[in-house]
Design an enzyme around this catalytic site. Structure first.
Site, PDB file in Angstrom:
ATOM      1  N   ASP A  63       0.814  -1.213   0.000  1.00 31.94           N
ATOM      2  CA  ASP A  63       0.000   0.000   0.000  1.00 31.94           C
ATOM      3  C   ASP A  63       0.847   1.262   0.000  1.00 31.94           C
ATOM      4  O   ASP A  63       2.063   1.225   0.207  1.00 31.94           O
ATOM      5  CB  ASP A  63      -0.951  -0.009   1.211  1.00 31.94           C
ATOM      6  CG  ASP A  63      -0.283  -0.548   2.472  1.00 31.94           C
ATOM      7  OD1 ASP A  63       0.960  -0.447   2.575  1.00 31.94           O
ATOM      8  OD2 ASP A  63      -0.975  -1.078   3.337  1.00 31.94           O
ATOM      9  N   HIS A 134      -7.065  -4.821  10.110  1.00 35.55           N
ATOM     10  CA  HIS A 134      -6.761  -4.724   8.680  1.00 35.55           C
ATOM     11  C   HIS A 134      -5.473  -5.472   8.306  1.00 35.55           C
ATOM     12  O   HIS A 134      -4.577  -5.646   9.127  1.00 35.55           O
ATOM     13  CB  HIS A 134      -6.707  -3.259   8.201  1.00 35.55           C
ATOM     14  CG  HIS A 134      -5.542  -2.454   8.697  1.00 35.55           C
ATOM     15  ND1 HIS A 134      -5.630  -1.094   8.971  1.00 35.55           N
ATOM     16  CD2 HIS A 134      -4.244  -2.776   8.955  1.00 35.55           C
ATOM     17  CE1 HIS A 134      -4.464  -0.639   9.353  1.00 35.55           C
ATOM     18  NE2 HIS A 134      -3.597  -1.637   9.358  1.00 35.55           N
ATOM     19  N   GLU A 139      -9.621  -1.947   5.426  1.00 32.56           N
ATOM     20  CA  GLU A 139     -10.322  -1.601   6.651  1.00 32.56           C
ATOM     21  C   GLU A 139     -11.609  -2.433   6.764  1.00 32.56           C
ATOM     22  O   GLU A 139     -12.021  -3.070   5.786  1.00 32.56           O
ATOM     23  CB  GLU A 139     -10.628  -0.103   6.633  1.00 32.56           C
ATOM     24  CG  GLU A 139      -9.380   0.775   6.506  1.00 32.56           C
ATOM     25  CD  GLU A 139      -8.490   0.773   7.747  1.00 32.56           C
ATOM     26  OE1 GLU A 139      -8.329  -0.291   8.383  1.00 32.56           O
ATOM     27  OE2 GLU A 139      -7.939   1.832   8.087  1.00 32.56           O
TER      28      GLU A 139
HETATM   29  C1  F6R Z   1       1.605  -1.447   6.059  1.00 30.75           C
HETATM   30  C2  F6R Z   1       0.332  -2.152   6.183  1.00 30.75           C
HETATM   31  C3  F6R Z   1      -0.402  -2.246   7.469  1.00 30.75           C
HETATM   32  C4  F6R Z   1       0.506  -2.512   8.677  1.00 30.75           C
HETATM   33  C5  F6R Z   1      -0.297  -2.560   9.977  1.00 30.75           C
HETATM   34  C6  F6R Z   1       0.599  -2.725  11.181  1.00 30.75           C
HETATM   35  O1  F6R Z   1       2.122  -1.515   4.744  1.00 30.75           O
HETATM   36  O2  F6R Z   1      -0.133  -2.648   5.197  1.00 30.75           O
HETATM   37  O3  F6R Z   1      -1.376  -3.252   7.372  1.00 30.75           O
HETATM   38  O4  F6R Z   1       1.194  -3.729   8.482  1.00 30.75           O
HETATM   39  O5  F6R Z   1      -1.049  -1.386  10.100  1.00 30.75           O
HETATM   40  O6  F6R Z   1       1.369  -1.562  11.325  1.00 30.75           O
HETATM   41  P1  F6R Z   1       2.455  -1.445  12.500  1.00 30.75           P
HETATM   42  O7  F6R Z   1       3.487  -2.459  12.224  1.00 30.75           O
HETATM   43  O8  F6R Z   1       3.002  -0.027  12.359  1.00 30.75           O
HETATM   44  O9  F6R Z   1       1.725  -1.671  13.774  1.00 30.75           O
END
Ligand code: F6R
Length: 259
Positions: A63, A134, A139
């Site tokens: 993303d 997610h 979402e």
């Molecule tokens: C990032 C993504 C998100 C994150 C998730 C966890 O490219 O796709 O799904 O993997 O929000 O984020 P952290 O590791 O910052 O808690």
């Protein structure tokens, strides 16, 4: 699905890095699906230190924020350059991140899907999980068959990511381009890493709850090759921990990964 629980965040990240390294060594032209976020930083540190040969690999990130230029320090392209691409020998032209500045986001989403198809699909997709369940930026209520598209971020996600924007959730972009749940499920292998208490509730719903579009990560239960690597905190709301530990401690697949 297999659930592996390690004593702490560092050993969970190490296990994920070792699994990625094994796949890169086994298939030098591996097509990697990559995630950003704080959880992955340690994995990328470890991978960069391993001196792996990424020269034949291609990568597709999950993303990118919409409206954030590539050179902005908050863009996921910038994150990837900083944490991984700039530290290993992957060819920049082989790395792909959706273009969140594209004037026509629908066309950019279709182009991204086409690029993945032309690469004959993703071999190994790395995933984190959001506090709202997610994967990517799918979402709640993302269709389980969704493809790459623009998605509005929830208040929970913008709060989760506020630390990267000076603690101000209002500065976190409101929308992102993200691979769909259906796109993610087409990868040949999935590897999710989650650490910390903040992930315990969404992780338990994803792993032990019903498959529902309200928790995108629950769709991983449909995938025949999916590993979920956790530290003790992220695993704390799971009910079958003894079974998961038994499998990791006894199944031959995990020999060499236990220490
Ligand atoms: C990032 C993504 C998100 C994150 C998730 C966890 O490219 O796709 O799904 O993997 O929000 O984020 P952290 O590791 O910052 O808690």
């Amino acid at each position: 699905m297999e659930v592996i629980i390690r004593p702490d965040a560092d050993s969970a990240a190490m296990l994920v890095a070792r699994l990625v390294a094994a796949r890169v060594r086994a298939k030098p032209d591996l097509v990697l699906g990559l995630a950003t976020g704080r959880t992955m930083e340690r994995v990328y540190d470890l991978l960069a230190a391993m001196g792996l040969d990424f020269s034949g690999c291609r990568s597709f990130n999950l993303d990118e924020y919409i409206g954030v230029p590539t050179e902005d320090e908050h863009s996921y392209r910038h994150y990837m350059d900083k944490h991984l691409f700039g530290r290993v020998n992957i060819k920049r032209s082989n790395t792909h991140v959706p273009d969140g500045m594209a004037p026509d986001l629908g066309a950019e989403a279709a182009r991204y899907e086409r690029l993945i198809r032309e690469a004959e699909g993703i071999d190994l997709q790395l995933l984190g999980i959001g506090e709202d369940g997610h994967i990517g930026f799918n979402e709640p209520l993302s269709a389980l068959m969704s493809r790459t598209r623009a998605k509005a971020l929830t208040a929970t996600t913008r709060q989760q990511n506020a630390a990267m924007f000076g603690g101000d959730a209002d500065r976190v972009p409101a929308r992102a381009l993200t691979m769909g749940v259906g796109t993610i499920l087409e990868a040949r292998e999935l590897l999710l890493l989650a650490t910390g208490m903040a992930k315990a509730a969404s992780l338990a719903k994803a792993v032990e709850g019903p498959i529902t579009a309200m928790v995108s990560a629950s769709a991983l239960q449909l995938h025949p090759r999916c590993k979920v690597v956790l530290d003790r905190d992220a695993a704390s709301a799971l009910t079958q921990r003894d079974y998961y530990d038994w499998v990791f401690d006894n199944e031959p697949e995990w020999e060499g990964y236990r220490e």
